[in-house]
Motif scaffolding. Structure first.
Motif, PDB file in Angstrom:
ATOM      1  N   TYR A   1       3.913   7.327  10.877  1.00  0.00           N
ATOM      2  CA  TYR A   1       2.667   7.997  11.182  1.00  0.00           C
ATOM      3  C   TYR A   1       1.583   6.972  11.435  1.00  0.00           C
ATOM      4  O   TYR A   1       1.517   5.949  10.756  1.00  0.00           O
ATOM      5  CB  TYR A   1       2.280   8.912  10.010  1.00  0.00           C
ATOM      6  CG  TYR A   1       0.863   9.387  10.070  1.00  0.00           C
ATOM      7  CD1 TYR A   1       0.471  10.283  11.059  1.00  0.00           C
ATOM      8  CD2 TYR A   1      -0.100   8.917   9.186  1.00  0.00           C
ATOM      9  CE1 TYR A   1      -0.840  10.697  11.146  1.00  0.00           C
ATOM     10  CE2 TYR A   1      -1.409   9.327   9.259  1.00  0.00           C
ATOM     11  CZ  TYR A   1      -1.778  10.218  10.249  1.00  0.00           C
ATOM     12  OH  TYR A   1      -3.068  10.614  10.335  1.00  0.00           O
TER      13      TYR A   1
ATOM     14  N   TYR B   1      -2.646   6.896  12.201  1.00  0.00           N
ATOM     15  CA  TYR B   1      -3.928   7.595  12.330  1.00  0.00           C
ATOM     16  C   TYR B   1      -4.520   7.426  13.719  1.00  0.00           C
ATOM     17  O   TYR B   1      -5.080   8.345  14.296  1.00  0.00           O
ATOM     18  CB  TYR B   1      -4.876   7.043  11.259  1.00  0.00           C
ATOM     19  CG  TYR B   1      -6.277   7.556  11.335  1.00  0.00           C
ATOM     20  CD1 TYR B   1      -6.574   8.865  10.988  1.00  0.00           C
ATOM     21  CD2 TYR B   1      -7.317   6.715  11.738  1.00  0.00           C
ATOM     22  CE1 TYR B   1      -7.862   9.337  11.045  1.00  0.00           C
ATOM     23  CE2 TYR B   1      -8.619   7.184  11.793  1.00  0.00           C
ATOM     24  CZ  TYR B   1      -8.889   8.487  11.453  1.00  0.00           C
ATOM     25  OH  TYR B   1     -10.169   8.946  11.518  1.00  0.00           O
TER      26      TYR B   1
ATOM     27  N   SER C   1      -1.175   3.064   1.427  1.00  0.00           N
ATOM     28  CA  SER C   1      -0.233   2.046   1.864  1.00  0.00           C
ATOM     29  C   SER C   1      -0.565   1.568   3.283  1.00  0.00           C
ATOM     30  O   SER C   1       0.126   1.881   4.251  1.00  0.00           O
ATOM     31  CB  SER C   1       1.179   2.644   1.801  1.00  0.00           C
ATOM     32  OG  SER C   1       2.115   1.747   2.295  1.00  0.00           O
TER      33      SER C   1
ATOM     34  N   LYS D   1      -0.736  -0.093   6.650  1.00  0.00           N
ATOM     35  CA  LYS D   1       0.288  -0.813   7.412  1.00  0.00           C
ATOM     36  C   LYS D   1      -0.373  -1.889   8.271  1.00  0.00           C
ATOM     37  O   LYS D   1      -1.551  -1.811   8.577  1.00  0.00           O
ATOM     38  CB  LYS D   1       1.057   0.173   8.304  1.00  0.00           C
ATOM     39  CG  LYS D   1       1.789   1.231   7.492  1.00  0.00           C
ATOM     40  CD  LYS D   1       2.732   2.061   8.336  1.00  0.00           C
ATOM     41  CE  LYS D   1       2.002   3.071   9.194  1.00  0.00           C
ATOM     42  NZ  LYS D   1       2.940   3.941   9.915  1.00  0.00           N
TER      43      LYS D   1
HETATM   44  N1  LIG Z   1      -2.638   1.170   9.593  1.00  0.00           N
HETATM   45  C1  LIG Z   1      -2.244   2.357   9.106  1.00  0.00           C
HETATM   46  N2  LIG Z   1      -1.659   2.414   7.902  1.00  0.00           N
HETATM   47  C2  LIG Z   1      -1.251   3.620   7.377  1.00  0.00           C
HETATM   48  C3  LIG Z   1      -1.468   4.815   8.097  1.00  0.00           C
HETATM   49  C4  LIG Z   1      -2.067   4.717   9.376  1.00  0.00           C
HETATM   50  O1  LIG Z   1      -2.267   5.714  10.073  1.00  0.00           O
HETATM   51  N3  LIG Z   1      -2.446   3.484   9.852  1.00  0.00           N
HETATM   52  N4  LIG Z   1      -1.080   6.025   7.557  1.00  0.00           N
HETATM   53  C5  LIG Z   1      -0.928   6.080   6.109  1.00  0.00           C
HETATM   54  C6  LIG Z   1      -0.285   7.294   5.672  1.00  0.00           C
HETATM   55  S1  LIG Z   1      -1.245   8.687   5.512  1.00  0.00           S
HETATM   56  C7  LIG Z   1       1.023   7.328   5.317  1.00  0.00           C
HETATM   57  S2  LIG Z   1       1.730   8.713   4.653  1.00  0.00           S
HETATM   58  C8  LIG Z   1       1.884   6.157   5.511  1.00  0.00           C
HETATM   59  C9  LIG Z   1       2.995   6.506   6.465  1.00  0.00           C
HETATM   60  O2  LIG Z   1       3.934   5.487   6.449  1.00  0.00           O
HETATM   61  P1  LIG Z   1       5.093   5.453   7.550  1.00  0.00           P
HETATM   62  O3  LIG Z   1       4.419   5.531   8.894  1.00  0.00           O
HETATM   63  O4  LIG Z   1       5.832   4.187   7.325  1.00  0.00           O
HETATM   64  O5  LIG Z   1       5.938   6.666   7.323  1.00  0.00           O
HETATM   65  O6  LIG Z   1       1.188   5.044   6.025  1.00  0.00           O
HETATM   66  C10 LIG Z   1      -0.137   4.883   5.604  1.00  0.00           C
HETATM   67  N5  LIG Z   1      -0.648   3.666   6.162  1.00  0.00           N
END
Ligand SMILES: Nc1nc2c(c(=O)[nH]1)N[C@H]1C(S)=C(S)[C@@H](COP(=O)(O)O)O[C@H]1N2
Ligand SMILES: [Mo]
Length: 412
Positions: free
Chosen positions: A243, A245, A376, A378
């Motif tokens: 996912y 954003y 978390s 990313k």
């Molecule tokens: N940079 C970034 N990190 C992020 C997100 C994002 O949209 N952008 N989404 C968060 C959300 S709400 C979730 S549930 C998880 C999703 O992790 P996945 O994409 O590895 O399933 O990452 C989190 N970290």
């Protein structure tokens, strides 16, 4: 079983076209009662007529809100309303079950009994949707293996029920009445039989979830972080979906990548990936929960403890928070220093010994065991020590900064 994609909803298009075609066909429309009549159902008591329309309308809203909650692209757009949509989905789902119960309980009083196939498919499907839905909703109450399975099944059963409701709609609209046909067999249940059937169906749903969950659980006797996944494919299995954003999944060149640590620190540092990988690794297994309902059990993360990383830069006494910025340029989240020092809080660079997948945050993502997935971050490329908290991306929409599992209970 992986998560059903709403793409399958396209399968309904031919069915819909067929329906429209049949309705438009003059001679057919004359021979069979029109849609209006179908909804009016004059032979039914008024309570049942209301319940019937309510079931129809709420099912449509449930499907739409379900897809909105699930579909990542819609997700990003709907973020500010997601808690409301989620609460609506849960409460409407509950109301749907209550309405169905009223309908089924009062059906023995009807002149003509309910059709067996409607009774069985609709009640079994709804019960299963209810059970799996509540397993998802009470995300910290049930074993996480159940949650992971329930997520996929909730979707599949919803599609199946939708398909049947369409068939049901066509059969009733065109008044398919041939008596003796299996589709027209009627239920012959006394109320007590009906209740015991209901109880056993609920039991069976829970039993199925439990069994499927147990099969998914890695063998505890083989122990060790390496036991679960050693290939890239297996590591990706852990996260069936990703996912973002922003809708963008940055592709980061590992050679050019630098992690910068700055703000209220003694000496700001920038680190290459191999420097980070050379530090003492941390390995943990932790369950991953997204607030919107899906979970990944027991992810075997490899990485470097946030605390060890900060020790490199030397955090100044006036610093109280750490903000983690994503290389996508938008996403950010924040932990108090105290939260960041908890064992297991890390910048992960791998799952089960394999590098993170690109969409899963390669090369670094924050992992905070015990908190929801939105913490978390990313593609982390910048950590900043601050005196004041930085409002995270999801926190701006009203989600708590202290995102401990169970802390988000929308609607309750
Ligand atoms: N940079 C970034 N990190 C992020 C997100 C994002 O949209 N952008 N989404 C968060 C959300 S709400 C979730 S549930 C998880 C999703 O992790 P996945 O994409 O590895 O399933 O990452 C989190 N970290
Ligand atoms: Mo999430």
């Amino acid at each position: 079983m992986s998560v059903p994609s709403p793409v399958y909803l396209w399968g309904l298009v031919p069915l819909g076209l067929l329906g429209i075609g049949l309705l438009a066909h003059k001679s057919l429309a004359v021979r069979w009662p029109a849609l209006g009549d179908w909804l009016r159902r004059r032979t039914w008591p008024w309570t049942l007529r209301i319940v019937h329309v309510f079931l129809l309308a709420s099912f449509i809203v449930l499907m739409l809100s379900g897809v909105a909650i699930y579909l990542p692209d819609l997700h990003a757009v709907l973020l500010p309303w997601l808690q409301t949509i989620y609460a609506l989905h849960v409460w409407l789902g509950t109301a749907f079950l209550v309405a169905l119960l009223i309908a089924l309980l009062s059906s023995p009083r009807l002149v003509r009994r309910v059709r067996l196939v409607d009774w069985t498919l609709v009640s079994a499907g709804s019960l299963f949707l209810g059970v799996s839905g509540y397993v998802l909703w009470f995300d910290t109450t049930f074993p996480v293996y159940w949650n992971a399975i329930a997520f996929g099944w909730h979707g599949w059963v919803a599609y199946a029920l939708l398909a049947w409701l369409l068939v049901h709609g066509f059969l009733r609209t065109f008044s398919f009445q041939r008596s003796g046909h299996p589709l027209n067999w009627r239920v012959d249940f006394t109320r007590r039989r009906f209740l015991s059937m209901g109880v056993s169906l609920v039991g069976a749903s829970f039993g199925l979830l439990g069994l499927a969950g147990m099969r998914r659980r890695p063998d505890p006797t083989s122990g060790g972080v390496d036991s679960m996944a050693t290939s890239d494919a297996a590591a990706q299995w852990a996260f069936p979906e990703h996912y973002s954003y922003t809708g963008i999944y940055p592709e980061i060149d590992p050679v050019g990548f630098r992690l910068s640590i700055g703000g209220l620190v003694e000496h700001p540092v920038t680190m290459r990936l191999e420097e980070i990988r050379a530090l003492d690794p941390v390995m943990i297994r932790s369950n991953f929960h997204c607030v919107t309902g899906w979970s990944v059990p027991d992810v075997p993360w490899d990485g470097i403890a946030v605390e060890a990383l900060m020790a490199h830069a030397g955090v100044l006494p006036q610093a109280r928070y750490l903000a983690f910025y994503s290389a996508d340029g938008v996403y950010v989240d924040c932990l108090s220093l105290q939260q960041a020092r908890v064992r297991g809080v890390m910048l992960a660079y791998g799952i089960a010994g394999e590098p993170l997948p690109g969409r899963g945050g390669f090369p670094l993502r924050l992992v905070v065991p015990g908190m929801y997935g939105y913490k978390s971050v990313k593609w982390v490329d910048r950590v900043v020590a601050t005196a004041e908290p930085v409002t995270g991306t999801w926190e701006r929409q009203g989600y708590p900064a202290d995102a401990y599992l169970g802390s988000v209970k929308t609607g309750f």
